[in-house]
Write a protein that holds these residues in place. Structure first.
Motif, PDB file in Angstrom:
ATOM      1  N   SER A 165       0.824  -1.207   0.000  1.00 31.06           N
ATOM      2  CA  SER A 165       0.000   0.000   0.000  1.00 31.06           C
ATOM      3  C   SER A 165       0.858   1.257   0.000  1.00 31.06           C
ATOM      4  O   SER A 165       0.590   2.210  -0.743  1.00 31.06           O
ATOM      5  CB  SER A 165      -0.924   0.000   1.221  1.00 31.06           C
ATOM      6  OG  SER A 165      -1.659   1.216   1.292  1.00 31.06           O
ATOM      7  N   LYS A 169       1.405   4.148  -3.078  1.00 27.33           N
ATOM      8  CA  LYS A 169       1.301   5.599  -2.887  1.00 27.33           C
ATOM      9  C   LYS A 169       2.547   6.301  -3.426  1.00 27.33           C
ATOM     10  O   LYS A 169       2.452   7.377  -4.038  1.00 27.33           O
ATOM     11  CB  LYS A 169       1.106   5.919  -1.410  1.00 27.33           C
ATOM     12  CG  LYS A 169      -0.255   5.500  -0.871  1.00 27.33           C
ATOM     13  CD  LYS A 169      -0.365   5.732   0.634  1.00 27.33           C
ATOM     14  CE  LYS A 169      -1.712   5.252   1.148  1.00 27.33           C
ATOM     15  NZ  LYS A 169      -1.823   5.391   2.634  1.00 27.33           N
ATOM     16  N   ASP A 172       2.544   6.753  -7.188  1.00 27.64           N
ATOM     17  CA  ASP A 172       1.722   7.848  -7.715  1.00 27.64           C
ATOM     18  C   ASP A 172       2.428   9.195  -7.672  1.00 27.64           C
ATOM     19  O   ASP A 172       1.936  10.171  -8.239  1.00 27.64           O
ATOM     20  CB  ASP A 172       0.413   7.956  -6.916  1.00 27.64           C
ATOM     21  CG  ASP A 172      -0.496   6.750  -7.115  1.00 27.64           C
ATOM     22  OD1 ASP A 172      -0.310   6.034  -8.116  1.00 27.64           O
ATOM     23  OD2 ASP A 172      -1.378   6.536  -6.268  1.00 27.64           O
ATOM     24  N   LEU A 217       6.353   8.880   3.876  1.00 34.02           N
ATOM     25  CA  LEU A 217       6.044   7.671   3.109  1.00 34.02           C
ATOM     26  C   LEU A 217       7.319   6.865   2.840  1.00 34.02           C
ATOM     27  O   LEU A 217       7.314   5.623   2.929  1.00 34.02           O
ATOM     28  CB  LEU A 217       5.372   8.032   1.786  1.00 34.02           C
ATOM     29  CG  LEU A 217       3.871   8.318   1.819  1.00 34.02           C
ATOM     30  CD1 LEU A 217       3.405   8.838   0.462  1.00 34.02           C
ATOM     31  CD2 LEU A 217       3.086   7.065   2.207  1.00 34.02           C
ATOM     32  N   ARG A 279       1.739  14.861  -8.099  1.00 33.89           N
ATOM     33  CA  ARG A 279       0.971  13.681  -8.499  1.00 33.89           C
ATOM     34  C   ARG A 279      -0.069  14.153  -9.502  1.00 33.89           C
ATOM     35  O   ARG A 279      -0.530  15.302  -9.458  1.00 33.89           O
ATOM     36  CB  ARG A 279       0.322  12.980  -7.298  1.00 33.89           C
ATOM     37  CG  ARG A 279      -0.644  13.835  -6.503  1.00 33.89           C
ATOM     38  CD  ARG A 279      -1.507  12.960  -5.576  1.00 33.89           C
ATOM     39  NE  ARG A 279      -0.726  12.126  -4.680  1.00 33.89           N
ATOM     40  CZ  ARG A 279      -0.290  12.513  -3.474  1.00 33.89           C
ATOM     41  NH1 ARG A 279      -0.552  13.745  -3.037  1.00 33.89           N
ATOM     42  NH2 ARG A 279       0.392  11.696  -2.718  1.00 33.89           N
TER      43      ARG A 279
END
Length: 343
Positions: A165, A169, A172, A217, A279
């Motif tokens: 997951s 992210k 993107d 992230l 993004r």
């Protein structure tokens, strides 16, 4: 500067390759040329759920793009080359896309004389591409390092779904390839070459990303990584770099790092630069329009058109394939493609 160097190197290589091979095959710049559009399976490679009516309407839009391209002066009383336009399929739209994506490749096959017989270059002639309804691979790389299922026993407590997951992210998030210029009338240019034609009345086609979001992230990705030693090594470096950015600074926009010594492993910075991290914005697409509509075009055309002039003259002197393509690019008026965008 980098683009210019690459251009010069490529030009020298092509000149070297063509100089001997083409002396015996003089170009025929006065030979009548032809123009043809060829559907290379644009609607059959993937089942994206487009109806026959949508495909038919879209193909007419594509024909319209080719007619706009033919406003270029080299197609007035076309001579010296045949132009075949191949219409290729693209992947089905993802969550950031809409409409029918495709790619046009304009092949410029110069006519030449071969032992008294007029021929034209058919095999991989010089070409020019237009990307339609897609921004896939247009900008810089994404920040994902992948998340393949481990083939060896992972560390204790490893959760593949969580790791994937975070990787998705990061996938993107991309960065712009270089300095952006807004030329007006729905035309942007990047790195003095990459052209994006779009509807300026819509929301922007990409959105900036905060430094904090991307840095955290990246750190989370390595926290969840299945290999303990590698994860600990990377985490130590990334967290140490992140600590050098004050809280207030972390809430600024992220930029691809080309000069900030604080973050050689995070590879991002808060210092403004020519490569902002972004993004794609799904809100750009006007979904009230039919999926057959054209909403964005992407192609290359150098700001410094004198380079096309120089190359055109050299190619003609050497009787080299590519002469007609350089003539086309030299004369190309990018504003002629603006009417292709549906609003």
């Amino acid at each position: 500067m980098k683009n210019k160097s690459v251009f010069v190197i490529n030009m020298m290589l092509l000149l070297a390759l063509n100089s001997n091979a083409q002396k015996e095959y003089p170009l025929l710049p006065g030979h009548p040329g032809t123009f043809e559009v060829i559907d290379w399976g644009v609607y059959t490679h993937w089942d994206c759920g487009f109806t026959k009516a949508e495909q038919t309407a879209n193909y007419q839009k594509i024909i319209g793009i080719t007619e706009l391209v033919r406003k270029n002066p080299v197609f007035t009383d076309q001579k010296g080359f045949n132009c075949y336009v191949y219409v290729f399929a693209k992947n089905c739209p993802d969550k950031f896309g809409y409409g029918i994506p495709s790619r046009l490749r304009f092949d410029f096959g110069d006519w030449f004389m071969d032992k008294g017989v007029a021929k034209f270059y058919k095999m991989e002639p010089p070409s020019w591409d237009v990307l339609i309804n897609s921004l896939e691979h247009v900008f810089g790389p994404n920040y994902s390092m992948g998340a393949s299922k481990p083939t060896e026993k992972p560390k204790e407590g490893f959760n593949y779904e969580k790791w994937k997951s975070v990787s998705d992210k990061l996938h993107d998030i991309i960065y712009l390839p270089g300095q952006k210029e807004e030329l007006g009338n729905g035309i942007d240019r990047y790195s003095s070459e990459k052209i994006v034609v779009y509807n300026p009345e819509r929301p922007p086609y990409y959105l900036p990303v905060k430094f904090r979001e991307l840095a955290e992230l990246l750190i989370e990705y390595w926290k969840l990584h299945p290999e303990q030693y590698t994860a600990d090594l990377m985490l130590g470096m990334l967290e140490a770099e992140y600590a050098q950015f004050p809280e207030a600074e972390r809430d600024g926009w992220a930029y691809n790092n080309t000069h900030d010594e604080r973050s050689p492993f995070l590879k991002i910075t808060t210092i403004p630069g020519p490569q902002p991290v972004v993004r794609l914005n799904p809100e750009y697409w006007n979904k009230k329009l039919p999926r057959s509509a054209i909403q964005i075009l992407v192609f290359d055309r150098l700001t410094d058109t004198k380079r096309y002039t120089t190359q055109k003259e050299e190619w003609l002197k050497l009787n080299a394939a590519g002469y007609s393509l350089q003539r086309f690019l030299e004369a190309l008026d990018i504003t002629t493609l603006v009417p292709a965008i549906d609003k």
